[in-house]
Design a protein around this motif. Structure first.
Motif, PDB file in Angstrom:
ATOM      1  N   TYR A 114      44.664 -21.813 -97.959  1.00 48.45           N
ATOM      2  CA  TYR A 114      44.574 -20.868 -96.853  1.00 48.45           C
ATOM      3  C   TYR A 114      44.937 -21.522 -95.526  1.00 48.45           C
ATOM      4  CZ  TYR A 114      42.525 -17.371 -99.859  1.00 48.45           C
ATOM      5  OH  TYR A 114      42.317 -16.451-100.845  1.00 48.45           O
ATOM      6  N   ASP A 115      45.219 -22.813 -95.532  1.00 49.86           N
ATOM      7  CA  ASP A 115      45.594 -23.554 -94.336  1.00 49.86           C
ATOM      8  C   ASP A 115      46.918 -24.267 -94.613  1.00 49.86           C
ATOM      9  OD1 ASP A 115      44.849 -24.860 -91.690  1.00 49.86           O
ATOM     10  OD2 ASP A 115      45.074 -26.617 -92.974  1.00 49.86           O
ATOM     11  N   SER A 116      47.894 -24.162 -93.703  1.00 52.77           N
ATOM     12  CA  SER A 116      49.217 -24.737 -93.951  1.00 52.77           C
ATOM     13  C   SER A 116      49.180 -26.251 -94.075  1.00 52.77           C
ATOM     14  CB  SER A 116      50.196 -24.333 -92.842  1.00 52.77           C
ATOM     15  OG  SER A 116      49.754 -24.816 -91.591  1.00 52.77           O
ATOM     16  N   GLU A 117      48.389 -26.918 -93.240  1.00 54.62           N
ATOM     17  CA  GLU A 117      48.303 -28.374 -93.303  1.00 54.62           C
ATOM     18  C   GLU A 117      47.656 -28.823 -94.617  1.00 54.62           C
ATOM     19  OE1 GLU A 117      45.870 -31.688 -90.910  1.00 54.62           O
ATOM     20  OE2 GLU A 117      47.290 -30.571 -89.676  1.00 54.62           O
ATOM     21  N   GLU A 118      46.644 -28.110 -95.059  1.00 53.33           N
ATOM     22  CA  GLU A 118      45.970 -28.443 -96.311  1.00 53.33           C
ATOM     23  C   GLU A 118      46.926 -28.282 -97.497  1.00 53.33           C
ATOM     24  OE1 GLU A 118      41.916 -27.177 -98.703  1.00 53.33           O
ATOM     25  OE2 GLU A 118      42.301 -26.346 -96.717  1.00 53.33           O
ATOM     26  N   ALA A 119      47.753 -27.229 -97.471  1.00 54.42           N
ATOM     27  CA  ALA A 119      48.722 -27.020 -98.554  1.00 54.42           C
ATOM     28  C   ALA A 119      49.788 -28.117 -98.548  1.00 54.42           C
ATOM     29  CB  ALA A 119      49.377 -25.644 -98.422  1.00 54.42           C
ATOM     30  N   PHE A 120      50.304 -28.457 -97.361  1.00 56.32           N
ATOM     31  CA  PHE A 120      51.349 -29.474 -97.256  1.00 56.32           C
ATOM     32  C   PHE A 120      50.852 -30.842 -97.717  1.00 56.32           C
ATOM     33  CE2 PHE A 120      53.535 -32.857 -94.976  1.00 56.32           C
ATOM     34  CZ  PHE A 120      54.850 -32.582 -95.291  1.00 56.32           C
ATOM     35  N   PHE A 121      49.713 -31.276 -97.168  1.00 62.43           N
ATOM     36  CA  PHE A 121      49.225 -32.606 -97.519  1.00 62.43           C
ATOM     37  C   PHE A 121      48.641 -32.653 -98.929  1.00 62.43           C
ATOM     38  CE2 PHE A 121      49.382 -33.190 -92.854  1.00 62.43           C
ATOM     39  CZ  PHE A 121      50.269 -34.256 -92.862  1.00 62.43           C
ATOM     40  N   GLY A 122      48.171 -31.528 -99.439  1.00 59.99           N
ATOM     41  CA  GLY A 122      47.740 -31.470-100.833  1.00 59.99           C
ATOM     42  C   GLY A 122      48.915 -31.690-101.769  1.00 59.99           C
ATOM     43  N   MET A 123      50.056 -31.067-101.446  1.00 63.01           N
ATOM     44  CA  MET A 123      51.281 -31.259-102.224  1.00 63.01           C
ATOM     45  C   MET A 123      51.725 -32.717-102.161  1.00 63.01           C
ATOM     46  SD  MET A 123      55.126 -30.097-101.234  1.00 63.01           S
ATOM     47  CE  MET A 123      54.910 -31.096 -99.770  1.00 63.01           C
ATOM     48  N   ALA A 124      51.722 -33.281-100.952  1.00 55.79           N
ATOM     49  CA  ALA A 124      52.143 -34.674-100.781  1.00 55.79           C
ATOM     50  C   ALA A 124      51.200 -35.623-101.528  1.00 55.79           C
ATOM     51  CB  ALA A 124      52.195 -35.030 -99.297  1.00 55.79           C
ATOM     52  N   ALA A 125      49.908 -35.341-101.516  1.00 56.94           N
ATOM     53  CA  ALA A 125      48.944 -36.183-102.225  1.00 56.94           C
ATOM     54  C   ALA A 125      49.185 -36.141-103.730  1.00 56.94           C
ATOM     55  CB  ALA A 125      47.521 -35.745-101.902  1.00 56.94           C
ATOM     56  N   ARG A 126      49.534 -34.989-104.252  1.00 52.45           N
ATOM     57  CA  ARG A 126      49.843 -34.890-105.684  1.00 52.45           C
ATOM     58  C   ARG A 126      51.072 -35.713-106.033  1.00 52.45           C
ATOM     59  NH1 ARG A 126      48.226 -28.580-106.822  1.00 52.45           N
ATOM     60  NH2 ARG A 126      46.026 -28.984-106.483  1.00 52.45           N
ATOM     61  N   ALA A 127      52.043 -35.731-105.127  1.00 52.09           N
ATOM     62  CA  ALA A 127      53.241 -36.539-105.362  1.00 52.09           C
ATOM     63  C   ALA A 127      52.894 -38.025-105.362  1.00 52.09           C
ATOM     64  CB  ALA A 127      54.298 -36.236-104.291  1.00 52.09           C
ATOM     65  N   VAL A 128      52.091 -38.455-104.400  1.00 49.33           N
ATOM     66  CA  VAL A 128      51.680 -39.856-104.329  1.00 49.33           C
ATOM     67  C   VAL A 128      50.890 -40.231-105.583  1.00 49.33           C
ATOM     68  CG1 VAL A 128      50.208 -41.498-103.085  1.00 49.33           C
ATOM     69  CG2 VAL A 128      51.786 -40.029-101.820  1.00 49.33           C
ATOM     70  N   ASN A 129      50.046 -39.328-106.049  1.00 48.37           N
ATOM     71  CA  ASN A 129      49.274 -39.588-107.270  1.00 48.37           C
ATOM     72  C   ASN A 129      50.179 -39.793-108.480  1.00 48.37           C
ATOM     73  OD1 ASN A 129      46.858 -39.413-105.919  1.00 48.37           O
ATOM     74  ND2 ASN A 129      46.437 -37.317-106.555  1.00 48.37           N
ATOM     75  N   LYS A 130      51.372 -39.187-108.461  1.00 47.56           N
ATOM     76  CA  LYS A 130      52.347 -39.366-109.547  1.00 47.56           C
ATOM     77  C   LYS A 130      53.167 -40.639-109.377  1.00 47.56           C
ATOM     78  CE  LYS A 130      53.427 -34.722-111.116  1.00 47.56           C
ATOM     79  NZ  LYS A 130      54.541 -33.839-111.418  1.00 47.56           N
ATOM     80  N   GLY A 131      53.044 -41.295-108.238  1.00 44.44           N
ATOM     81  CA  GLY A 131      53.806 -42.510-107.968  1.00 44.44           C
ATOM     82  C   GLY A 131      55.063 -42.271-107.157  1.00 44.44           C
ATOM     83  N   ALA A 132      55.175 -41.117-106.530  1.00 40.41           N
ATOM     84  CA  ALA A 132      56.373 -40.772-105.757  1.00 40.41           C
ATOM     85  C   ALA A 132      56.466 -41.567-104.463  1.00 40.41           C
ATOM     86  CB  ALA A 132      56.385 -39.285-105.436  1.00 40.41           C
ATOM     87  N   GLN A 133      57.705 -41.745-104.023  1.00 46.28           N
ATOM     88  CA  GLN A 133      57.976 -42.379-102.733  1.00 46.28           C
ATOM     89  C   GLN A 133      58.489 -41.374-101.712  1.00 46.28           C
ATOM     90  OE1 GLN A 133      60.678 -45.265-104.469  1.00 46.28           O
ATOM     91  NE2 GLN A 133      59.276 -46.897-103.862  1.00 46.28           N
ATOM     92  N   ALA A 134      58.788 -40.142-102.167  1.00 45.74           N
ATOM     93  CA  ALA A 134      59.279 -39.095-101.277  1.00 45.74           C
ATOM     94  C   ALA A 134      59.236 -37.758-102.008  1.00 45.74           C
ATOM     95  CB  ALA A 134      60.708 -39.387-100.833  1.00 45.74           C
ATOM     96  N   ILE A 135      59.427 -36.687-101.227  1.00 43.63           N
ATOM     97  CA  ILE A 135      59.590 -35.343-101.781  1.00 43.63           C
ATOM     98  C   ILE A 135      60.913 -34.811-101.258  1.00 43.63           C
ATOM     99  CG2 ILE A 135      58.738 -32.969-101.772  1.00 43.63           C
ATOM    100  CD1 ILE A 135      55.913 -34.120-101.544  1.00 43.63           C
ATOM    101  N   ILE A 136      61.754 -34.331-102.177  1.00 41.16           N
ATOM    102  CA  ILE A 136      63.016 -33.706-101.787  1.00 41.16           C
ATOM    103  C   ILE A 136      62.948 -32.221-102.148  1.00 41.16           C
ATOM    104  CG2 ILE A 136      64.354 -35.829-102.027  1.00 41.16           C
ATOM    105  CD1 ILE A 136      65.383 -34.684-104.720  1.00 41.16           C
TER     106      ILE A 136
END
Length: 113
Positions: free
Chosen positions: A60-82
């Motif tokens: 329900y919050d744009s920042e929470e959705a964005f950083f939640g997505m980024a955190a999931r990527a980091v948890n997978k070992g990602a170095q970036a999101i394209i």
């Protein structure tokens, strides 16, 4: 039977990203420029070595959705999101629901284009 079709009346506004512990770490990485998130299919000057898959988060919050997505990527070992994209759904009660998604990737080691 009605509750199966209509859902529960006790809906909470808790987002899916509430279970991710490293959101603060990811915020720091992003703000320092160490975790790029781009709308393009490549990152200039870097060669993609491995695609880790789609990452997404809704809240329900744009920042929470964005950083939640980024955190999931980091948890997978990602170095970036394209291929980053976001959507906003407006509900009749006036609330907004944000969805952020993109492809988590790792870069080839030592290779810069």
């Amino acid at each position: 039977m009605l509750f199966l079709l209509g859902g529960s009346e006790k809906k909470s506004k808790k987002s899916e990203s509430g279970c991710i512990e490293n959101v603060e770490v990811v915020k720091e990485l992003f703000r320092n420029g160490r975790f790029p998130v781009v709308t393009t299919e490549a990152l200039e000057g870097r060669t993609i070595g491995k695609v880790l898959g789609l990452v997404a988060c809704r809240a329900y919050d744009s920042e929470e959705a964005f950083f939640g997505m980024a955190a999931r990527a980091v948890n997978k070992g990602a170095q970036a999101i394209i291929g980053y994209q976001e959507n906003v759904a407006f509900h009749p009660d006036g609330s907004k629901f944000f969805s952020c998604y993109g492809t988590a990737v790792q870069f080839e080691k030592g290779k810069r284009v």
